[in-house]
Design an enzyme around this catalytic site. Structure first.
Site: not given
Length: 428
Positions: A13, A16, A40-41, A223
């Site tokens: 988080d 990225k 999740g991005h 991650q």
């Protein structure tokens, strides 16, 4: 040929997605090399927000090739939803700009039920997303996994699923649950495979594209380093290697391709899920960091745990990853604090240490030693020049570089693509 690896230096988080999207303008190819749709991005482009779980962030730029590498575990239903949703928003996706390694391990629907079963019955609550990531990686290591290349011959797939169910149905019986039906599992996954088949590429196809004059490659990790299965806060970790060196293994490409390792680093610290967190602020400070930083998980929407920047943890992650530079994100969140703390060491049972211990029991016992900085209490959101930053912000950033022994290559001052300060070029 130039290759840049993007890794998170904390518990994920870190932002990225935005950095990969920003750098992809300079790259020809973007490769996702590990993890699954538990990552999740979030990207903000032209005031539109995109949330990607499995597709490389470069998919949002035309003229780029995006690759899902062999190190990824792929949920085909989630893949289909994500591709379909982006196409409906006008994103161009086709087998000419999106490849999937045919060696990628497939997450079966049964993996998700196994993940939930274990999380609900284990004495240790890891805090997984219950999306089947761990069980899929277990099957891979156990040499019984279904890979994308297995989905295109139904008779052979039937035999492989039968072997797989011999293992998993024994577990289901042990828990007193209904066993999986062979025909149902085969039919469901075979149909999903038909959607993914046009995107399937062999490792030979992928290496030929890499060596065809497409010289700039961006490796996208999911991650963060502290969730690495070997080097993270075990057992409260993910099921894959987040280490920068895995970019080569998870893509099938030579390590010679890699020139730079860029560590995405948040200007404070957050964590989702359970496990030790030395600088956590379970108080008004943590709440304020979470509210200003909009700290909710992209995948789960869970509230993130928030705390001060931990220079010891980050330095250790950067050293092990071989990081050549830092992309510092969310510095603007700290605009609202009169005083800012930074962890510069630990106390462990009465002695001072400057490293993060391996044992989870010692990790829980350490106490942070803080250095206090005056805040700048002025707006840095959208600043695009280092000189325009407040002096106290510059000092804080400089101290991060000094304590982590790593140069700051770029600074993000908002989720927007354009709000980025470039200090050092990555692609020569």
């Amino acid at each position: 040929m130039a290759g840049v690896v993007i890794v998170g230096s904390q518990w994920g988080d870190e932002g990225k997605g935005k950095i990969v999207d920003w750098l992809s303008s300079q790259a020809d190819i973007v490769i996702r090399f590990q993890g699954g749709h538990n990552a999740g991005h979030t990207l903000v482009i032209n005031n539109e927000t995109y949330k990607l779980n499995i597709l490389p962030s470069g998919i949002l730029r035309e003229g780029k090739i995006s690759i899902i590498g062999n190190g990824v575990v792929l949920d085909l239903a989630a893949f289909r939803r994500e591709v379909t949703g982006l196409k409906e928003r006008g994103v161009k996706i086709s087998p000419s700009n999106l490849f999937i390694s045919d060696r990628a391990t497939i997450i079966l629907p049964l993996h998700q039920s196994l993940d939930e079963l274990r999380e609900n019955n284990n004495l240790i609550k890891i805090g997984t997303t219950k999306r089947g990531i761990g069980p899929a990686y277990e099957d891979k290591v156990g040499r019984r996994a279904i890979r994308l290349c297995d989905l295109f011959d139904k008779n052979k797939l039937n035999k492989k699923i039968e072997i797989l169910l011999n293992h998993h149905n024994a577990i289901m019986r042990g828990f007193g649950y209904k066993e999986y039906n062979l025909e149902d599992v085969v039919d469901e996954i075979y149909k999903l495979g038909e959607f993914a088949k046009p995107f399937s590429k062999t490792i030979n196809d992928i290496t030929n594209v890499i060596n065809s004059g497409k010289e700039k490659v961006l490796f996208e990790g999911a991650q963060g380093f502290l969730l690495d299965i070997d080097h993270g806060t075990y057992p409260f970790v993910t099921s894959s290697n987040v280490h920068a060196s895995y970019a080569s293994i998870g893509s099938g490409l030579s390590p010679k391709v890699i020139n730079h390792v860029l560590a995405i680093t948040k200007a404070y610290t957050t964590r989702v899920g359970n496990g030790p967190f030395p600088t956590e602020q379970d108080n008004e400070i943590g709440n304020k960091l979470g509210e200003v930083g909009h700290e909710f998980g992209t995948v789960t929407n869970r509230k993130r745990r928030c705390g001060w920047f931990d220079a010891i943890l980050v330095r250790q992650a950067l050293t092990q990853s071989g990081a050549t530079g830092i992309a510092l994100t969310k510095i603007d969140v700290l605009d609202h604090f009169e005083e800012i703390n930074m962890c510069v060491g630990y106390n462990l049972h009465g002695r001072k240490i400057d490293f993060y211990p391996s044992s989870e029991f010692e990790q829980e016992a350490i106490e942070p030693i803080y250095e206090t900085f005056p805040g700048w209490m002025s707006n840095t959101t959208g600043v695009q020049s280092f000189d325009e930053l407040p002096e106290n912000a510059k000092k804080y950033i400089g101290r991060i570089s000094e304590l982590t022994h790593t140069n700051i290559d770029l600074i993000s001052t908002s989720p927007k693509r354009e709000d980025t300060i470039l200090i050092n070029k990555l692609f020569d």
